[in-house]
Design an enzyme around this catalytic site. Structure first.
Site, PDB file in Angstrom:
ATOM      1  N   SER A 140      38.360  37.214  38.851  1.00  0.00           N
ATOM      2  CA  SER A 140      38.143  37.506  40.246  1.00  0.00           C
ATOM      3  C   SER A 140      37.444  38.645  40.428  1.00  0.00           C
ATOM      4  O   SER A 140      37.323  39.726  39.474  1.00  0.00           O
ATOM      5  CB  SER A 140      39.618  37.513  40.883  1.00  0.00           C
ATOM      6  OG  SER A 140      40.459  38.619  40.377  1.00  0.00           O
ATOM      7  N   CYS A 161      33.859  28.406  39.984  1.00  0.00           N
ATOM      8  CA  CYS A 161      33.245  29.535  40.919  1.00  0.00           C
ATOM      9  C   CYS A 161      31.977  29.161  41.390  1.00  0.00           C
ATOM     10  O   CYS A 161      31.216  29.759  41.925  1.00  0.00           O
ATOM     11  CB  CYS A 161      33.139  30.784  39.597  1.00  0.00           C
ATOM     12  SG  CYS A 161      31.993  30.002  38.181  1.00  0.00           S
TER      13      CYS A 161
HETATM   14  P1  NAD Z   1      41.883  36.666  37.566  1.00  0.00           P
HETATM   15  O1  NAD Z   1      41.004  37.837  37.857  1.00  0.00           O
HETATM   16  O2  NAD Z   1      43.245  36.558  38.240  1.00  0.00           O
HETATM   17  O3  NAD Z   1      42.199  36.565  35.912  1.00  0.00           O
HETATM   18  C1  NAD Z   1      41.063  36.724  34.974  1.00  0.00           C
HETATM   19  C2  NAD Z   1      41.718  37.325  33.854  1.00  0.00           C
HETATM   20  O4  NAD Z   1      41.867  38.606  34.168  1.00  0.00           O
HETATM   21  C3  NAD Z   1      42.714  37.008  33.135  1.00  0.00           C
HETATM   22  O5  NAD Z   1      42.734  36.717  31.684  1.00  0.00           O
HETATM   23  C4  NAD Z   1      44.011  37.607  33.577  1.00  0.00           C
HETATM   24  O6  NAD Z   1      45.130  37.563  32.563  1.00  0.00           O
HETATM   25  C5  NAD Z   1      43.389  38.921  33.723  1.00  0.00           C
HETATM   26  N1  NAD Z   1      43.786  39.562  34.826  1.00  0.00           N
HETATM   27  C6  NAD Z   1      44.552  39.173  35.854  1.00  0.00           C
HETATM   28  N2  NAD Z   1      45.127  40.374  36.527  1.00  0.00           N
HETATM   29  C7  NAD Z   1      44.698  41.595  35.869  1.00  0.00           C
HETATM   30  C8  NAD Z   1      44.810  42.929  35.950  1.00  0.00           C
HETATM   31  N3  NAD Z   1      45.447  43.548  37.147  1.00  0.00           N
HETATM   32  N4  NAD Z   1      44.401  43.760  35.130  1.00  0.00           N
HETATM   33  C9  NAD Z   1      43.790  43.315  33.908  1.00  0.00           C
HETATM   34  N5  NAD Z   1      43.359  41.946  33.603  1.00  0.00           N
HETATM   35  C10 NAD Z   1      43.981  41.104  34.636  1.00  0.00           C
HETATM   36  O7  NAD Z   1      41.102  34.995  37.906  1.00  0.00           O
HETATM   37  P2  NAD Z   1      41.874  33.595  37.707  1.00  0.00           P
HETATM   38  O8  NAD Z   1      42.535  33.559  38.808  1.00  0.00           O
HETATM   39  O9  NAD Z   1      42.046  33.520  36.354  1.00  0.00           O
HETATM   40  O10 NAD Z   1      40.397  33.034  37.902  1.00  0.00           O
HETATM   41  C11 NAD Z   1      39.902  32.733  39.072  1.00  0.00           C
HETATM   42  C12 NAD Z   1      38.731  33.824  39.457  1.00  0.00           C
HETATM   43  O11 NAD Z   1      37.702  33.675  38.323  1.00  0.00           O
HETATM   44  C13 NAD Z   1      37.834  33.371  40.791  1.00  0.00           C
HETATM   45  O12 NAD Z   1      37.892  34.360  41.532  1.00  0.00           O
HETATM   46  C14 NAD Z   1      36.701  32.875  40.515  1.00  0.00           C
HETATM   47  O13 NAD Z   1      35.658  32.675  41.240  1.00  0.00           O
HETATM   48  C15 NAD Z   1      36.496  33.484  39.009  1.00  0.00           C
HETATM   49  N6  NAD Z   1      35.502  32.983  38.177  1.00  0.00           N
HETATM   50  C16 NAD Z   1      34.030  33.394  38.319  1.00  0.00           C
HETATM   51  C17 NAD Z   1      33.307  32.777  37.408  1.00  0.00           C
HETATM   52  C18 NAD Z   1      31.815  33.207  37.360  1.00  0.00           C
HETATM   53  O14 NAD Z   1      31.155  32.833  36.549  1.00  0.00           O
HETATM   54  N7  NAD Z   1      31.579  34.223  38.212  1.00  0.00           N
HETATM   55  C19 NAD Z   1      33.554  31.759  36.481  1.00  0.00           C
HETATM   56  C20 NAD Z   1      34.882  31.256  36.380  1.00  0.00           C
HETATM   57  C21 NAD Z   1      35.892  31.834  37.364  1.00  0.00           C
END
Ligand code: NAD
Length: 506
Positions: A232, A287
């Site tokens: 995200s 995404c």
């Molecule tokens: P997320 O940001 O919650 O988590 C992603 C990763 O970050 C995970 O491994 C998680 O453990 C880690 N994380 C979560 N909170 C954290 C924090 N406070 N500090 C450090 N690390 C942390 O995302 P999600 O819910 O797993 O996935 C969905 C999101 O990913 C959506 O926003 C989607 O658009 C995005 N996404 C983007 C793409 C792209 O190519 N731009 C591709 C796939 C998913």
């Protein structure tokens, strides 16, 4: 943790070529279709991450010295093993993510395409050579690995997104540490096992499970030289800032709000099924999912909605194992509540819920995190349902009068991941692709995810960093350049001291 969770199977780390069978701290992993925990995932401490970084670093030197052709042989075997074990990998994805098996196969297939591209990476690692850059002097540039690099990945593609990263990172001679999503961590362990079976040296690929503590430790560790992140936008931005502040190379891909422009001349026989798949496939948790239809003219909007409604009624929502299911649950109870909250807000803001997917029930799965497909008409840019990434099966319809207005709307949005236009007019399509400020653009293609030999990445707040993932950009991201200038003077020629800066000018 309660007793019931303690007895669940552990999804642990994979370090130095072996699965780690124990973990002092864990958290539950849910089957979102059942709405209850089915496993527990290890949560790495900073000290555990530090130990993994040391192991990866120790493996790096030999792996970096391994000829690219030998690295490629590992990748070729890995690809064959992925195909052999596809059912096992897809079952793990579907159980923990909730997507259908068919969708999981699609995800794995796109990951395998990156492995195929990586098999030929030797061609991209050649460097450049110039003879006689000065008298008796030759020069060349080499592409050298960085050392230990890390990948931090989201829940929505537990196999494909890691494979956007590690095949190319490994082919470039780096050691890799993957920190997968704690929501669906099992696929990453299977990938690690298969890499080991393919002959990758122990320690060159490691998986550390966990959440924020593990991520923070990876970003802070001095042996970790580069970080690829997908998730995200708030976390992407924080990781980009923290990593670059410590001198690391970071690419951080964030969230999205992907608009599909529907022109009055669009072929709705093709556009409607495309839109249905792109908006509701994987319960909208992609995404690159289409989450906004921008209809040019009321007639286009009315015609689209009239066709979407019966197609949406035919979508079968259910658990991945049930026959004929098109769309599974969303990932967590919180996610379901958040999506439903946006629908309530949209209604309060004056939008029309043309199809309301709340309250859907799935036989045998009363606790599952299901939300049916939703369609919201008359959405305006100021509404939260338009501004925010919802990441669920929700398609908004925004009505505009001209293509220029549609492009202006898209360009004003904070995200710029993907977009597309449905039209039969080449001039409109060309104008759109020229002027839209989005990283990946489709013309009559709803999910314009680049193939493995073109790199993937968005614009604006959908990507922090300079380089996109996989494809040729991956070589640029996972290597650093070394320029060597070499002179072998002919014997017997006396050297003169030169105080002037050496150049070819004299
Ligand atoms: P997320 O940001 O919650 O988590 C992603 C990763 O970050 C995970 O491994 C998680 O453990 C880690 N994380 C979560 N909170 C954290 C924090 N406070 N500090 C450090 N690390 C942390 O995302 P999600 O819910 O797993 O996935 C969905 C999101 O990913 C959506 O926003 C989607 O658009 C995005 N996404 C983007 C793409 C792209 O190519 N731009 C591709 C796939 C998913």
């Amino acid at each position: 943790m309660n007793v019931e969770t303690k007895s669940l199977p552990l999804v642990g780390h994979f370090v130095g070529g072996r699965a780690v069978p124990e973990a002092p701290r864990t958290q539950p992993v849910y089957d979102p279709a059942l709405g209850r925990p089915v496993a527990r995932v290890a949560l790495a401490s900073a000290a555990e991450v530090g130990a993994v970084a040391e192991i990866a670093h120790a493996a790096y030197r030999d792996w970096a010295a391994t000829p690219p052709a030998k690295r490629a042989q590992v990748m070729f075997r890995f690809k064959a093993l992925l195909e052999r074990d596809a059912d096992r990998i897809c079952a793990a994805i579907s159980r923990e993510h909730g997507k259908t098996l068919d969708d999981a196969r699609g995800e794995l297939g796109r990951g395998i395409e990156v492995v195929e591209f990586a098999c030929g990476a030797g061609q991209l690692l050649k460097g450049e050579h110039s003879r006689d850059v000065g008298p008796g002097i030759d020069a060349w540039s080499e592409l050298r690995p960085l050392g230990v690099v890390a990948g931090i990945t989201p829940f929505n593609f537990p196999a494909m997104v890691p494979m956007w990263m590690f095949p190319m990172a490994l082919m470039c001679g780096n050691a890799f540490i993957l920190k997968p999503s704690e929501r669906d961590p099992s696929a990453s362990l299977i990938l690690a096992e298969l890499l080991a079976e393919a002959g990758l040296p122990d320690g060159a690929f490691n998986v550390v499970q966990g959440g924020r503590e593990a991520v923070d430790a990876l970003i802070a560790h001095p042996l970790v030289k580069a970080v690829s992140f997908v998730g995200s936008t708030p976390i992407a931005e924080a990781i980009y800032r923290a990593g670059t502040a410590q001198g690391k190379r970071v690419q951080a891909l964030g969230g999205a709000k992907n608009h599909a422009v529907v022109m009055p001349d669009a072929d709705l026989d093709a556009a409607v099924p495309a839109m249905i798949g792109a908006a509701y496939g994987s319960a909208g948790e992609r995404c690159m999912a289409i989450s906004v239809a921008v209809c040019v003219g009321d007639a286009a909007a009315d015609a689209l909605i009239a066709r979407l409604k019966p197609a949406m009624a035919a979508i079968k929502v259910g658990a991945c194992g049930q026959p004929g299911v098109d769309m599974g649950p969303v990932i967590t109870a919180e996610s379901k509540a958040r999506i439903e909250g946006y629908l309530a807000e949209a209604a309060a803001d004056g939008a029309e819920l043309a199809v309301d997917g709340r309250g859907v029930s799935v036989e045998g799965h009363p606790e599952g995190f299901f939300v049916g497909p939703c369609l919201i008409d008359k959405v305006k840019p100021g509404m939260s349902v338009y501004a925010d990434e919802i990441f669920g099966p929700v398609l908004c319809v925004v009505r505009v009068e001209t293509l220029a207005e549609a492009i202006g709307l898209i360009n004003a949005h904070e995200f710029g991941n993907g977009t597309c236009i449905f039209t039969r007019d080449g001039e409109a399509a060309r104008d759109f692709t020229d002027r839209v400020e989005v990283g990946m653009v489709g013309v009559n293609v709803p999910l314009p995810v680049p193939v493995a030999y073109h790199s993937f990445g968005g614009w604006k707040r959908s990507l922090f960093g300079d380089l996109h993932v996989y494809g040729p950009d991956a070589v640029r991201f996972y290597t650093r350049k070394k320029a060597v200038t070499q002179r072998w003077p002919a014997s017997g020629i006396a050297e003169k001291t030169q105080f002037a800066f050496p150049s070819n000018a004299r």
